[in-house]
Design an enzyme around this catalytic site. Structure first.
Site: not given
Ligand code: PGA
Length: 247
Positions: A93, A163
């Site tokens: 992540h 992401e």
């Molecule tokens: P967010 O985070 O939906 O708060 O932008 C997504 C993530 O980091 O998995």
């Protein structure tokens, strides 16, 4: 079936985690169009598992150590996560990479540890704002995907979450990613993954996903699920997400 992965990060205390889990467990009855997986904090994992284990809700770990057992102060292994009832673990992540300094070697070792423990890894990749401005988004993602080189991936044991770091809530200015950008990035990722594995790897999108934009992202051909942080960590946000995805 749509898939919602609710990453509660470090947003909730123990009582709030259990309460939200109970709320979700009681509100998914009849919502057959969506599969939910929650990622509670490690401290609340067992209590949330107790609430969810007789429901269709799955559980995942937000992070694990790469060693299974031993003298590793403060660490929680994939084996311990598995014992506690996890099915999934997030690996790489961006908050682990950019805030806690996890490098590609750590990401690779964690992927191996998760697969060795029989769990399903969700490898997270994403470029920073600087990468994007320097036209290096594809380069960054392709570099992060090199963690898969030579990895023995059993069918069904790997998911990939794209992401973009600049779209993740909680770290200053964020900008939601356009649907067009998600489509392009997912197509590139899908193509790149064929270099590493013949197994099918579902692709998730995450970054400021909420009930307003969830369907637009999830309807894309190469989006198999959503990884949601902030909007999944309140009753209102999570209920709204479940409602739009189950509809
Ligand atoms: P967010 O985070 O939906 O708060 O932008 C997504 C993530 O980091 O998995």
């Amino acid at each position: 079936m749509r898939q919602l992965f609710a990453n509660w990060k470090m947003y909730l205390n123990h009582e709030e985690s259990v309460e939200l889990a109970k709320y979700v467990a009681s509100s998914i009855d009849g919502k057959e169009g969506v599969k939910i997986t929650v990622f509670p904090s490690t401290l609340s994992f067992t209590a949330v598992h107790d609430v969810c284990h007789e429901t269709d809700i799955s559980l995942g770990g937000q992070n694990v150590a790469w060693v299974p057992k031993g003298a590793y102060t403060g660490a929680v292994s994939a084996a311990l996560m598995s014992d506690a009832g996890a099915e999934y673990v997030l690996v790489g992540h961006s908050e682990r990479r950019y805030i806690f300094g996890e490098d590609s070697e750590a990401v690779r070792k964690k992927l191996e540890a998760v697969l060795d423990a029989g769990l399903t890894a969700i490898l997270c990749v994403g470029e920073t704002k600087e990468d994007r401005e320097a036209d290096k988004a594809n380069y960054r993602i392709q570099k992060q995907l090199m963690a898969l080189e030579g990895l023995d991936i059993p069918e069904g044991k790997l998911l990939l979450a794209y992401e973009p770091v600049w779209a993740i809530a909680g770290h200053g200015d964020v900008e939601p990613c356009t649907v067009k950008d998600v489509a392009e990035m997912h197509a590139m990722i899908k193509e790149t993954l064929t270099q590493y594995t013949a197994v099918s790897v579902p692709l998730l999108f995450g970054g400021s996903v909420n009930a307003e934009n969830a369907l637009a992202y999830h309807s894309l051909e190469d989006v198999d699920g959503l990884l949601v942080g902030s909007a999944s960590s309140t009753k209102e946000g999570l209920t709204a997400l479940i409602d739009v995805l189950a509809a």
